[in-house]
Motif scaffolding. Structure first.
Motif, PDB file in Angstrom:
ATOM      1  N   GLU A  69       0.704  -1.152   0.266  1.00  0.00           N
ATOM      2  CA  GLU A  69      -0.239  -0.298   0.168  1.00  0.00           C
ATOM      3  C   GLU A  69       0.865   0.963   0.129  1.00  0.00           C
ATOM      4  O   GLU A  69       0.245   2.270  -0.250  1.00  0.00           O
ATOM      5  CB  GLU A  69      -1.184   0.386   1.700  1.00  0.00           C
ATOM      6  N   LEU A  70       2.531   1.116  -0.138  1.00  0.00           N
ATOM      7  CA  LEU A  70       3.223   1.853   0.042  1.00  0.00           C
ATOM      8  C   LEU A  70       3.984   2.137  -1.457  1.00  0.00           C
ATOM      9  O   LEU A  70       4.530   3.489  -0.910  1.00  0.00           O
ATOM     10  CB  LEU A  70       4.098   2.098   1.139  1.00  0.00           C
ATOM     11  N   LEU A  71       3.538   1.015  -1.770  1.00  0.00           N
ATOM     12  CA  LEU A  71       3.837   1.279  -2.932  1.00  0.00           C
ATOM     13  C   LEU A  71       3.627   2.287  -4.531  1.00  0.00           C
ATOM     14  O   LEU A  71       4.396   3.351  -5.028  1.00  0.00           O
ATOM     15  CB  LEU A  71       3.801   0.037  -4.219  1.00  0.00           C
ATOM     16  N   PRO A  72       1.764   2.693  -4.093  1.00  0.00           N
ATOM     17  CA  PRO A  72       1.468   3.892  -4.245  1.00  0.00           C
ATOM     18  C   PRO A  72       2.742   5.513  -5.046  1.00  0.00           C
ATOM     19  O   PRO A  72       2.844   5.935  -5.182  1.00  0.00           O
ATOM     20  CB  PRO A  72       0.205   3.257  -5.094  1.00  0.00           C
ATOM     21  N   GLN A  73       2.630   5.647  -2.994  1.00  0.00           N
ATOM     22  CA  GLN A  73       3.376   6.549  -2.556  1.00  0.00           C
ATOM     23  C   GLN A  73       4.963   6.990  -3.117  1.00  0.00           C
ATOM     24  O   GLN A  73       4.861   7.820  -3.580  1.00  0.00           O
ATOM     25  CB  GLN A  73       2.909   6.984  -0.998  1.00  0.00           C
ATOM     26  N   TRP A  74       5.357   5.840  -2.854  1.00  0.00           N
ATOM     27  CA  TRP A  74       6.372   5.899  -3.599  1.00  0.00           C
ATOM     28  C   TRP A  74       7.014   6.169  -5.288  1.00  0.00           C
ATOM     29  O   TRP A  74       7.893   6.547  -5.632  1.00  0.00           O
ATOM     30  CB  TRP A  74       7.602   4.360  -3.308  1.00  0.00           C
ATOM     31  N   LEU A  75       6.587   5.389  -6.019  1.00  0.00           N
ATOM     32  CA  LEU A  75       6.222   5.690  -7.460  1.00  0.00           C
ATOM     33  C   LEU A  75       5.950   6.750  -7.811  1.00  0.00           C
ATOM     34  O   LEU A  75       6.972   8.093  -8.633  1.00  0.00           O
ATOM     35  CB  LEU A  75       5.434   4.514  -8.294  1.00  0.00           C
ATOM     36  N   ALA A  76       4.608   7.563  -7.408  1.00  0.00           N
ATOM     37  CA  ALA A  76       4.491   9.007  -7.329  1.00  0.00           C
ATOM     38  C   ALA A  76       5.622   9.907  -6.603  1.00  0.00           C
ATOM     39  O   ALA A  76       6.108  10.889  -7.612  1.00  0.00           O
ATOM     40  CB  ALA A  76       3.330   9.713  -6.299  1.00  0.00           C
ATOM     41  N   ALA A  77       6.539   9.250  -5.947  1.00  0.00           N
ATOM     42  CA  ALA A  77       7.653  10.797  -5.837  1.00  0.00           C
ATOM     43  C   ALA A  77       8.925  10.504  -6.468  1.00  0.00           C
ATOM     44  O   ALA A  77       9.445  11.103  -6.961  1.00  0.00           O
ATOM     45  CB  ALA A  77       8.069   9.981  -3.927  1.00  0.00           C
ATOM     46  N   ALA A  78       9.049   8.987  -6.962  1.00  0.00           N
ATOM     47  CA  ALA A  78       9.967   8.172  -8.109  1.00  0.00           C
ATOM     48  C   ALA A  78       9.569   9.594  -9.186  1.00  0.00           C
ATOM     49  O   ALA A  78      10.278   9.891  -9.746  1.00  0.00           O
ATOM     50  CB  ALA A  78      10.549   7.119  -8.258  1.00  0.00           C
ATOM     51  N   ASN A  79       8.574   9.184  -9.637  1.00  0.00           N
ATOM     52  CA  ASN A  79       8.407   9.910 -11.076  1.00  0.00           C
ATOM     53  C   ASN A  79       8.583  11.447 -10.635  1.00  0.00           C
ATOM     54  O   ASN A  79       9.045  12.483 -11.322  1.00  0.00           O
ATOM     55  CB  ASN A  79       7.350   9.616 -11.517  1.00  0.00           C
ATOM     56  N   ALA A  80       8.080  12.132  -9.161  1.00  0.00           N
ATOM     57  CA  ALA A  80       8.420  13.934  -9.369  1.00  0.00           C
ATOM     58  C   ALA A  80       9.888  13.998  -9.116  1.00  0.00           C
ATOM     59  O   ALA A  80      10.075  15.176  -9.857  1.00  0.00           O
ATOM     60  CB  ALA A  80       8.167  14.430  -7.921  1.00  0.00           C
ATOM     61  N   HIS A  81      10.809  12.845  -9.159  1.00  0.00           N
ATOM     62  CA  HIS A  81      12.188  13.214  -8.811  1.00  0.00           C
ATOM     63  C   HIS A  81      12.600  13.232 -10.328  1.00  0.00           C
ATOM     64  O   HIS A  81      13.528  13.233 -10.623  1.00  0.00           O
ATOM     65  CB  HIS A  81      12.767  11.921  -7.834  1.00  0.00           C
ATOM     66  N   GLY A  82      12.064  12.494 -11.002  1.00  0.00           N
ATOM     67  CA  GLY A  82      12.098  12.231 -12.650  1.00  0.00           C
ATOM     68  C   GLY A  82      13.343  10.945 -12.309  1.00  0.00           C
ATOM     69  O   GLY A  82      14.206  11.119 -13.446  1.00  0.00           O
ATOM     70  N   TYR A  83      13.283  10.444 -12.211  1.00  0.00           N
ATOM     71  CA  TYR A  83      14.174   8.978 -11.974  1.00  0.00           C
ATOM     72  C   TYR A  83      13.701   8.020 -12.847  1.00  0.00           C
ATOM     73  O   TYR A  83      12.684   7.468 -12.876  1.00  0.00           O
ATOM     74  CB  TYR A  83      14.552   8.144 -10.283  1.00  0.00           C
ATOM     75  N   ALA A  84      14.929   6.991 -13.978  1.00  0.00           N
ATOM     76  CA  ALA A  84      14.714   5.525 -14.103  1.00  0.00           C
ATOM     77  C   ALA A  84      14.336   4.515 -13.084  1.00  0.00           C
ATOM     78  O   ALA A  84      14.716   4.421 -12.326  1.00  0.00           O
ATOM     79  CB  ALA A  84      15.447   5.736 -15.085  1.00  0.00           C
ATOM     80  N   ALA A  85      13.492   3.572 -13.896  1.00  0.00           N
ATOM     81  CA  ALA A  85      13.537   2.547 -12.957  1.00  0.00           C
ATOM     82  C   ALA A  85      14.364   1.858 -13.021  1.00  0.00           C
ATOM     83  O   ALA A  85      15.084   1.394 -14.646  1.00  0.00           O
ATOM     84  CB  ALA A  85      12.370   1.814 -13.879  1.00  0.00           C
ATOM     85  N   PRO A  86      15.231   1.216 -12.325  1.00  0.00           N
ATOM     86  CA  PRO A  86      16.309   0.122 -12.952  1.00  0.00           C
ATOM     87  C   PRO A  86      15.697  -1.364 -13.290  1.00  0.00           C
ATOM     88  O   PRO A  86      14.551  -1.977 -13.311  1.00  0.00           O
ATOM     89  CB  PRO A  86      16.564  -0.479 -11.156  1.00  0.00           C
ATOM     90  N   ALA A  87      16.724  -1.172 -14.503  1.00  0.00           N
ATOM     91  CA  ALA A  87      16.524  -2.672 -15.540  1.00  0.00           C
ATOM     92  C   ALA A  87      15.682  -3.959 -14.787  1.00  0.00           C
ATOM     93  O   ALA A  87      15.247  -4.991 -15.495  1.00  0.00           O
ATOM     94  CB  ALA A  87      17.614  -3.138 -16.532  1.00  0.00           C
TER      95      ALA A  87
END
Length: 563
Positions: free
Chosen positions: A109-127
């Protein structure tokens, strides 16, 4: 061929896990290649299956080597954040089932917030995380927009090789295909005329954001030849950036042969208070609603329409009411809902919205009239009328003069600024408790403002001290875990002890409450750690607005709803 042994790569992972759990003595690995001891053959097959799972590919016959995966130019995740992502994706259970969840945080249930924050920072997902990320998005549609944005172009490349991940291609703009450049008008027109439906929808949405006039031109050119269901979806795209320039096209759509298209066009026009259709509806509505000044105090009188004429139907009024609704009240509600709210002060002698809503309504029409004004305030996003219809959060009826349901109150709240919204809900909770507040909390900005956070925690503590049945508050507790400001963790330390149970309390309630508050504190600290891990490293690094739950300038973000 009959009697042949299947290749090891045809054995499913579930078969391998089942054999390992039961033991090769009880369940010999008959489908594995012969010639080796059963335990060794099982481990060989598991090793091969693990490689295929990590690669994100299903075994298949040799074919032309695929093109190289596209590069992702975004910066890499910090190492600690990458490790956290792996842990979040590994927790696929979604927490324990049933009412009692223990004291451990629900990582999924914390994954949605983590993804939103990672997108706000502009990070790329690890392959290496892409297969697990796509699997998570496949299982939960609410994750898909943020997960696919974070996964980037490599996830779309990978999704072409696994049918389980085809949803990613359908969800991506243009089905994963690149849209023409903004200046390529010839390519834009070719895609509009020859592209697949999903590509055309994506193109129309992109054009609305940058060149709305071209979007309208394309839609007008092919409108008569489009299917009714396609016209409806194309028309829906005009909600983004709706303006007076769209009125001529929408007026033509009022004559569409599809009732659903006509209704959508009328709804969009009524959201433009200056449109001709809104003016027509204002004339009809004011003919039905007036102020009788002969009494003291004056009262609103209503004379509902006696028929639904063709002009009303063309402007979106649905003639046939739902089961259980009278025709005249049904028609009246639609007229008032579509009329501009700016119509009513002049109609009622210069009174403002709060004064109008406070007027008595004769002959039992108040509920119908106020409910229609509620819908109008939501459609026109009018904060003044929303505030008047909500009333005071401490009112005895707890709903204000116009809100007839919690769902309508939540919609009215959405028209207010984040700070005012939080203060109103905090006042509601302080007066009425948490039993009816769940829907209202769902429209509040995350992280919750300090007054709202305190009101929720205080109400939970009061419920605990009163010996309330604890599992009935699990939904609110779950929201608090995701929406409270992590800075509140220190203030909650005093709630971790198991309280003395009252004689009339639910058996075991004290232990449950202690577990729930322990999980809340642990989750808040975890969210704070997640935010720190995502912070860009190095001197002078700036931090964008945080979506993972820490307060950064009071960002107005709604709560992620519980599944």
């Amino acid at each position: 061929m009959h009697g042949s042994t299947p290749r090891p790569d045809t054995v499913t992972w579930e078969d391998l896990v089942t054999t390992a759990l039961l033991g090769t003595d009880r369940r010999p690995p008959a489908r594995l290649a012969p010639g080796r001891p059963a335990p060794v053959a099982l481990l060989d097959a598991a090793a091969g299956a693990t490689v295929r799972r990590r690669a994100g590919l299903r075994a298949a016959r040799a074919a032309r080597r695929p093109d190289r995966a596209p590069e992702d130019p975004r910066p890499a995740l910090p190492a600690a954040a990458a490790g956290r992502l792996t842990a979040l994706l590994a927790d696929r259970s979604g927490g324990a089932s049933g009412g009692r969840r223990g004291s451990s945080p629900d990582l999924m249930e914390l994954l949605p917030q983590w993804l939103a924050a990672a997108n706000a920072h502009g990070y790329a997902a690890p392959a290496q995380a892409l297969p697990a990320l796509l699997d998570a998005a496949r299982g939960r549609t609410d994750l898909r927009p943020a997960a696919l944005a974070f996964a980037g172009p490599r996830a779309l490349w990978l999704a072409r090789f696994n049918p389980d991940w085809r949803f990613a291609l359908r969800s991506a703009p243009g089905g994963g295909a690149a849209l023409p450049d903004p200046g390529d008008e010839k390519g834009i027109r070719r895609l509009w005329e020859e592209g697949l439906f999903a590509e055309r929808v994506a193109l129309l949405g992109a054009l609305r954001a940058r060149t709305p006039a071209l979007a309208r031109e394309l839609l007008s050119g092919t409108w008569p030849t489009e299917r009714a269901e396609d016209r409806l979806l194309f028309l829906d795209s005009l909600r983004s950036g709706l303006s007076a320039a769209d009125e001529p096209f929408l007026e033509k759509a009022l004559g569409d042969r599809s009732r659903n298209v006509r209704a959508t066009a009328a709804e969009l026009l009524s959201a433009l208070p200056g449109s001709a259709m809104a003016a027509r509806m204002a004339v009809r509505a004011t003919a039905c609603v007036a102020l009788d000044r002969t009494g003291d105090p004056p009262v609103i009188v209503v004379e509902a329409p006696h028929e639904c004429d063709p002009g009303m139907e063309r402007d979106g009024v649905v003639a046939t009411p739902p089961a259980g609704r009278g025709e005249r009240s049904w028609w009246l509600g639609q007229l008032v809902e579509a009329a501009p709210l700016g119509t009513w002060p002049d109609r009622f002698g210069g009174r403002d919205a709060r004064e109008i809503v406070a007027l008595a309504v004769a002959d039992g029409w108040q509920g119908e009239l106020h409910a229609a004004w509620c819908r109008a305030a939501v459609r026109q996003r009018d904060a003044v009328w929303s505030r008047a219809l909500l009333g005071s959060p401490s009112a005895p009826e707890a709903g204000g003069p116009g809100a007839v349901s919690l769902a309508e109150r939540a919609k009215l709240l959405a028209a207010l600024e984040a700070e005012e919204r939080a203060e109103w809900v905090a006042g509601f909770i302080a007066t009425h408790g948490l039993s009816e507040a769940f829907q209202l909390l769902g429209v509040c900005a995350v992280p919750w403002a300090a007054p709202l956070g305190r009101a929720v925690v205080d109400a939970l503590n009061i419920a605990r001290d009163a010996g309330s049945y604890p599992w009935s508050f699990s939904g609110v507790m779950g929201l608090a875990e995701r929406c409270l400001d992590p800075a509140e963790a220190a203030r909650l330390e005093g709630l971790l002890a198991i309280p003395d149970e009252r004689e009339d309390a639910a058996p075991g309630a004290g232990g449950y409450w202690a577990e729930a508050f322990q999980r809340l504190v642990t989750t808040l600290r975890l969210r704070a750690a997640m935010a720190d891990e995502l912070r860009p490293a190095g001197p002078g690094a700036t931090r964008p607005p945080d979506s993972a739950g820490t307060r950064r300038g009071g960002q107005d973000r709604p709560a992620h709803p519980a599944p």
